[in-house]
Design a protein around this motif. Sequence first.
Motif, PDB file in Angstrom:
ATOM      1  N   ARG A 725      23.903  43.962  36.596  1.00 20.54           N
ATOM      2  CA  ARG A 725      25.103  43.929  35.774  1.00 20.54           C
ATOM      3  C   ARG A 725      26.206  44.829  36.347  1.00 20.54           C
ATOM      4  O   ARG A 725      27.301  44.879  35.819  1.00 20.54           O
ATOM      5  CB  ARG A 725      24.705  44.448  34.391  1.00 20.54           C
ATOM      6  CG  ARG A 725      25.385  43.840  33.238  1.00 20.54           C
ATOM      7  CD  ARG A 725      24.824  44.477  31.991  1.00 20.54           C
ATOM      8  NE  ARG A 725      23.689  43.708  31.471  1.00 20.54           N
ATOM      9  CZ  ARG A 725      23.849  42.764  30.548  1.00 20.54           C
ATOM     10  NH1 ARG A 725      25.026  42.490  30.070  1.00 20.54           N
ATOM     11  NH2 ARG A 725      22.810  42.116  30.094  1.00 20.54           N
ATOM     12  N   SER A 726      25.886  45.536  37.429  1.00 17.57           N
ATOM     13  CA  SER A 726      26.807  46.569  37.887  1.00 17.57           C
ATOM     14  C   SER A 726      28.112  45.978  38.441  1.00 17.57           C
ATOM     15  O   SER A 726      28.099  44.898  39.050  1.00 17.57           O
ATOM     16  CB  SER A 726      26.145  47.409  38.982  1.00 17.57           C
ATOM     17  OG  SER A 726      26.229  46.711  40.197  1.00 17.57           O
ATOM     18  N   PRO A 727      29.215  46.688  38.215  1.00 16.11           N
ATOM     19  CA  PRO A 727      30.495  46.205  38.745  1.00 16.11           C
ATOM     20  C   PRO A 727      30.449  46.037  40.254  1.00 16.11           C
ATOM     21  O   PRO A 727      31.050  45.113  40.794  1.00 16.11           O
ATOM     22  CB  PRO A 727      31.484  47.314  38.349  1.00 16.11           C
ATOM     23  CG  PRO A 727      30.834  48.037  37.229  1.00 16.11           C
ATOM     24  CD  PRO A 727      29.358  47.923  37.433  1.00 16.11           C
ATOM     25  N   ALA A 728      29.724  46.904  40.949  1.00 15.59           N
ATOM     26  CA  ALA A 728      29.666  46.817  42.410  1.00 15.59           C
ATOM     27  C   ALA A 728      29.034  45.494  42.829  1.00 15.59           C
ATOM     28  O   ALA A 728      29.492  44.840  43.777  1.00 15.59           O
ATOM     29  CB  ALA A 728      28.864  47.983  42.974  1.00 15.59           C
ATOM     30  N   SER A 729      28.006  45.096  42.082  1.00 16.03           N
ATOM     31  CA  SER A 729      27.334  43.846  42.423  1.00 16.03           C
ATOM     32  C   SER A 729      28.275  42.661  42.165  1.00 16.03           C
ATOM     33  O   SER A 729      28.363  41.726  42.959  1.00 16.03           O
ATOM     34  CB  SER A 729      26.042  43.764  41.611  1.00 16.03           C
ATOM     35  OG  SER A 729      25.765  42.460  41.247  1.00 16.03           O
ATOM     36  N   THR A 730      29.025  42.714  41.051  1.00 23.28           N
ATOM     37  CA  THR A 730      29.980  41.642  40.758  1.00 23.28           C
ATOM     38  C   THR A 730      31.079  41.614  41.823  1.00 23.28           C
ATOM     39  O   THR A 730      31.487  40.554  42.298  1.00 23.28           O
ATOM     40  CB  THR A 730      30.640  41.858  39.369  1.00 23.28           C
ATOM     41  OG1 THR A 730      29.624  42.213  38.449  1.00 23.28           O
ATOM     42  CG2 THR A 730      31.366  40.632  38.899  1.00 23.28           C
ATOM     43  N   TRP A 731      31.533  42.811  42.192  1.00 22.25           N
ATOM     44  CA  TRP A 731      32.602  42.924  43.194  1.00 22.25           C
ATOM     45  C   TRP A 731      32.161  42.297  44.516  1.00 22.25           C
ATOM     46  O   TRP A 731      32.905  41.533  45.130  1.00 22.25           O
ATOM     47  CB  TRP A 731      32.959  44.402  43.359  1.00 22.25           C
ATOM     48  CG  TRP A 731      34.011  44.686  44.398  1.00 22.25           C
ATOM     49  CD1 TRP A 731      33.842  45.410  45.541  1.00 22.25           C
ATOM     50  CD2 TRP A 731      35.374  44.258  44.390  1.00 22.25           C
ATOM     51  NE1 TRP A 731      35.011  45.466  46.250  1.00 22.25           N
ATOM     52  CE2 TRP A 731      35.980  44.753  45.565  1.00 22.25           C
ATOM     53  CE3 TRP A 731      36.146  43.489  43.515  1.00 22.25           C
ATOM     54  CZ2 TRP A 731      37.312  44.526  45.884  1.00 22.25           C
ATOM     55  CZ3 TRP A 731      37.475  43.257  43.846  1.00 22.25           C
ATOM     56  CH2 TRP A 731      38.036  43.776  45.000  1.00 22.25           C
ATOM     57  N   ALA A 732      30.934  42.579  44.903  1.00 21.47           N
ATOM     58  CA  ALA A 732      30.422  42.006  46.151  1.00 21.47           C
ATOM     59  C   ALA A 732      30.309  40.490  46.020  1.00 21.47           C
ATOM     60  O   ALA A 732      30.657  39.746  46.945  1.00 21.47           O
ATOM     61  CB  ALA A 732      29.059  42.610  46.482  1.00 21.47           C
ATOM     62  N   TYR A 733      29.891  40.054  44.847  1.00 16.53           N
ATOM     63  CA  TYR A 733      29.698  38.616  44.627  1.00 16.53           C
ATOM     64  C   TYR A 733      31.039  37.852  44.707  1.00 16.53           C
ATOM     65  O   TYR A 733      31.140  36.841  45.397  1.00 16.53           O
ATOM     66  CB  TYR A 733      29.032  38.396  43.265  1.00 16.53           C
ATOM     67  CG  TYR A 733      28.922  36.946  42.865  1.00 16.53           C
ATOM     68  CD1 TYR A 733      27.911  36.146  43.367  1.00 16.53           C
ATOM     69  CD2 TYR A 733      29.848  36.377  41.982  1.00 16.53           C
ATOM     70  CE1 TYR A 733      27.807  34.801  43.011  1.00 16.53           C
ATOM     71  CE2 TYR A 733      29.752  35.042  41.626  1.00 16.53           C
ATOM     72  CZ  TYR A 733      28.738  34.262  42.139  1.00 16.53           C
ATOM     73  OH  TYR A 733      28.657  32.937  41.782  1.00 16.53           O
ATOM     74  N   VAL A 734      32.057  38.364  43.985  1.00 17.27           N
ATOM     75  CA  VAL A 734      33.328  37.598  43.915  1.00 17.27           C
ATOM     76  C   VAL A 734      34.012  37.492  45.285  1.00 17.27           C
ATOM     77  O   VAL A 734      34.813  36.613  45.512  1.00 17.27           O
ATOM     78  CB  VAL A 734      34.337  38.172  42.886  1.00 17.27           C
ATOM     79  CG1 VAL A 734      33.775  38.141  41.487  1.00 17.27           C
ATOM     80  CG2 VAL A 734      34.810  39.560  43.251  1.00 17.27           C
ATOM     81  N   GLN A 735      33.636  38.411  46.166  1.00 20.18           N
ATOM     82  CA  GLN A 735      34.262  38.343  47.481  1.00 20.18           C
ATOM     83  C   GLN A 735      33.560  37.389  48.432  1.00 20.18           C
ATOM     84  O   GLN A 735      34.078  37.084  49.487  1.00 20.18           O
ATOM     85  CB  GLN A 735      34.285  39.736  48.102  1.00 20.18           C
ATOM     86  CG  GLN A 735      35.281  40.625  47.398  1.00 20.18           C
ATOM     87  CD  GLN A 735      35.392  41.925  48.113  1.00 20.18           C
ATOM     88  OE1 GLN A 735      36.140  42.061  49.071  1.00 20.18           O
ATOM     89  NE2 GLN A 735      34.613  42.878  47.676  1.00 20.18           N
ATOM     90  N   GLN A 736      32.376  36.985  48.080  1.00 23.08           N
ATOM     91  CA  GLN A 736      31.627  36.134  48.998  1.00 23.08           C
ATOM     92  C   GLN A 736      31.107  34.897  48.292  1.00 23.08           C
ATOM     93  O   GLN A 736      29.924  34.583  48.356  1.00 23.08           O
ATOM     94  CB  GLN A 736      30.459  36.923  49.601  1.00 23.08           C
ATOM     95  CG  GLN A 736      30.932  38.131  50.345  1.00 23.08           C
ATOM     96  CD  GLN A 736      29.967  38.540  51.442  1.00 23.08           C
ATOM     97  OE1 GLN A 736      29.115  37.766  51.846  1.00 23.08           O
ATOM     98  NE2 GLN A 736      30.100  39.747  51.907  1.00 23.08           N
ATOM     99  N   LEU A 737      31.992  34.226  47.607  1.00 26.10           N
ATOM    100  CA  LEU A 737      31.576  33.015  46.897  1.00 26.10           C
ATOM    101  C   LEU A 737      31.139  31.964  47.905  1.00 26.10           C
ATOM    102  O   LEU A 737      31.767  31.808  48.954  1.00 26.10           O
ATOM    103  CB  LEU A 737      32.745  32.489  46.056  1.00 26.10           C
ATOM    104  CG  LEU A 737      33.285  33.455  45.006  1.00 26.10           C
ATOM    105  CD1 LEU A 737      34.478  32.832  44.292  1.00 26.10           C
ATOM    106  CD2 LEU A 737      32.206  33.833  43.999  1.00 26.10           C
ATOM    107  N   LYS A 738      30.085  31.290  47.578  1.00 27.65           N
ATOM    108  CA  LYS A 738      29.584  30.241  48.458  1.00 27.65           C
ATOM    109  C   LYS A 738      29.741  28.910  47.722  1.00 27.65           C
ATOM    110  O   LYS A 738      29.356  28.803  46.549  1.00 27.65           O
ATOM    111  CB  LYS A 738      28.098  30.466  48.786  1.00 27.65           C
ATOM    112  CG  LYS A 738      27.819  31.815  49.438  1.00 27.65           C
ATOM    113  CD  LYS A 738      28.390  31.865  50.847  1.00 27.65           C
ATOM    114  CE  LYS A 738      28.267  33.231  51.466  1.00 27.65           C
ATOM    115  NZ  LYS A 738      29.439  34.079  51.195  1.00 27.65           N
ATOM    116  N   VAL A 739      30.283  27.952  48.404  1.00 23.82           N
ATOM    117  CA  VAL A 739      30.627  26.715  47.689  1.00 23.82           C
ATOM    118  C   VAL A 739      30.275  25.464  48.484  1.00 23.82           C
ATOM    119  O   VAL A 739      30.172  25.504  49.709  1.00 23.82           O
ATOM    120  CB  VAL A 739      32.141  26.665  47.356  1.00 23.82           C
ATOM    121  CG1 VAL A 739      32.570  27.910  46.631  1.00 23.82           C
ATOM    122  CG2 VAL A 739      32.984  26.459  48.607  1.00 23.82           C
ATOM    123  N   ILE A 740      30.128  24.383  47.753  1.00 24.96           N
ATOM    124  CA  ILE A 740      30.041  23.054  48.369  1.00 24.96           C
ATOM    125  C   ILE A 740      31.454  22.481  48.256  1.00 24.96           C
ATOM    126  O   ILE A 740      31.991  22.374  47.146  1.00 24.96           O
ATOM    127  CB  ILE A 740      29.048  22.155  47.580  1.00 24.96           C
ATOM    128  CG1 ILE A 740      27.646  22.768  47.607  1.00 24.96           C
ATOM    129  CG2 ILE A 740      29.057  20.744  48.137  1.00 24.96           C
ATOM    130  CD1 ILE A 740      26.671  22.089  46.624  1.00 24.96           C
TER     131      ILE A 740
END
Length: 755
Positions: A725-740
């Motif tokens: 739930r940590s903001p750091a984890s969300t921050w890392a996630y939003v910067q590396q979105l993986k998409v089709i």
Amino acid sequence: MKVPSAMDRDAQFYRFPGPEPEPMGAHEMEEELAEAVALLSQRGPDALLTVALRKPPGQRTDEELDLIFEELLHIKAVAHLSNSVKRELAAVLLFEPHSKAGTVLFSQGDKGTSWYIIWKGSVNVVTHGKGLVTTLHEGDDFGQLALVNDAPRAATIILREDNCHFLRVDKQDFNRIIKDVEAKTMRLEEHGKVVLVLERASQGAGPSRPPTPGRNRYTVMSGTPEKILELLLEAMGPDSSAHDPTETFLSDFLLTHRVFMPSAQLCAALLHHFHAEPAGGSEQERSTYICNKRQQILRLVSQWVALYGSMLHTDPVATSFLQKLSDLVGRDARLSNLLREQWPERRRHHRLENGCGNASPQMKARNLPVWLPNQDEPLPGSSCAIRVGDKVPYDICLPDHSVLTLQLPVTASVREVMAALAQEDGWTKEQVLVKVNSAGDAIGLQPDARGVATSLGLNERLFVVNPQEVHELTPHPDQLGPTVGSAEGLDLVSAKDLAGQLTDHDWSLFNSIHQVELIYYALGPQHLRDVTTANLERFMRRFNELQYWVATELCLCPVPGPRAQLLRKFIKLAAHLKEQKNLNSFFAVMFGLSNSAISRLAHTWERLPHKVRKLYSALERLLDPSWNHRVYRLALAKLSPPVIPFMPLLLKDMTFIHEGNHTLVENLINFEKMRMMARAARMLHHCRSHNPVPLSPLRSRVSHLHEDSQVARISTCSEQSLSTRSPASTWAYVQQLKVIDNQRELSRLSRELEP
Ligand code: CMP
């Protein structure tokens, strides 16, 4: 009628030159008198007219006013004015005769006090640095430019022959009668060619409206680059404020000059003006004129540096010009003293927005001149800006899907990329560079194309391949996007927090875009030699990424309950993005939700609570494209900055301006088009003003660039999972979105979910 007494006063105009006449007899006198009467009856109207014009305006009789009016009907300079305006003019025109050729009527740089019509004779129009530029004749007029624009005289007017007669209208009367009805278009010529076309800015305001700044001015419609610059310098008074129309003119010019006046041409023209000396006037007047002109040049240059900042680093013409200018200023004691007194104060108030600017290291290393803006204030959040001289990673795939990474200048051409590849083992001469999308479609690249790495589409990659093998290429597995979604992880983060993190990331990308990137983007890649649009392209890629992320995550969520939950989260996310004035990502998420692969999931939508569906319908209204996105535009106009606008629309506006208007009209620069482009580009400035933006911790610029390349590569699904739930984890996630980003694949997945 007081004709005789007036005739006495004007005798000089009707007496024939020559020796005093001999006394004559009665018969001779009678003949002489008859002749004089005949002559007077011929010349009468003119004589009476001159008498009328010489009278103080308030004392003219009705007959005299009629006479002047009749005369005005035959004068070219007022032909475009209505009869009622001509009647008003008749009451205020003053007769101004000058007897000697060479008389200076007024000088360039003087304050404008009157408008002139040439009634008889001709004048030379002379400008500093150019000399005689044109000659004006009977029926022509001059001197309106300074009055309408409230600017100093743009030229010196010198009598070209003896006995010239002018009809003069003083400023107050001009403003009252003419200013609003003055010819809509004014064309200035030099050496028989039109060099500037000005148009009176008509904003439909009647005389009853209160005066607004910028109304009733001549604005440049088209011109030669040099003449536009000359007019701009002339218009730049030492104390104009940011709301002054001249400031907008300056900003229009600086934002667009590379389209029509490359830096080398601009620098040469500025140096020419710096050295230009007035031809006449006293020593004192000349020195004051030179000092003022040089201050104007420095003001323009300081704004130029403030606007382009670091972009000038890599421009040797600009850096050597700045050095030369600072040497020249150092040698001018009067100017240097003045600058020391004025600039510290002014510098704080007169800054155009600086996209990401810093002074050249060369300029920094030396003592920075006082007139150059303080260079140590980049825009907050612009530390990740990609600049022209930067090297960026070029990830190049081989047909066997191995990846080679080269560090090359962001503006490298395909030819340069190939030259760098030639240094690598295993490279063969015949190979070509192509870009391949996630569906496996390959597109060849022109050898001159620049900036190909940063202009790649979402899941596009560069491949180097033998031409005959192009059709056999398959996309790199990473290009296909994830196979497992992150719904579980997303469940741990609130829609509000997610919106906040996305917005923080967007701000760091948005702040890195320089205003001129919008202009260069619309102009196309042929202008990309010394400029980059990499920051804008990155931002646009992010827009697409968000759209496909929404669609991808929903398509990769196999269980109906959690999928409806995720759908609800995305709708709430859109609402929070709108709330946070991040309209770009709001549109992206909404577009993702309206992707056909998602909108067709009827059973999932049915599971949404009524309240959420209502919210979605309300949000959808902002997407309405009718009337050129009127709903959105009105909403945007109501929002106070800082706000992130819907960027694709801004780019569409810019492209329309570019494609709908020629850059040259009759061989002159279409400055109207430049003004429109600058206005659209300034939208970025407006959106970023009042910018105490809540920024998430940003990495250093270098690591950010590296990260960007990481985004371009695809990592495994586990790397992007939101595990805590940590903001750091969300921050890392939003910067590396993986998409089709393959629509066919999304549709296939969607059909699997709900057949
Ligand atoms: P103003 O600037 O008031 O005073 C000088 C006038 O010269 C100017 O208005 C114009 O009316 C006139 N003029 C004609 N041709 C030119 C030219 N090529 N450049 C500048 N001024 C010109």
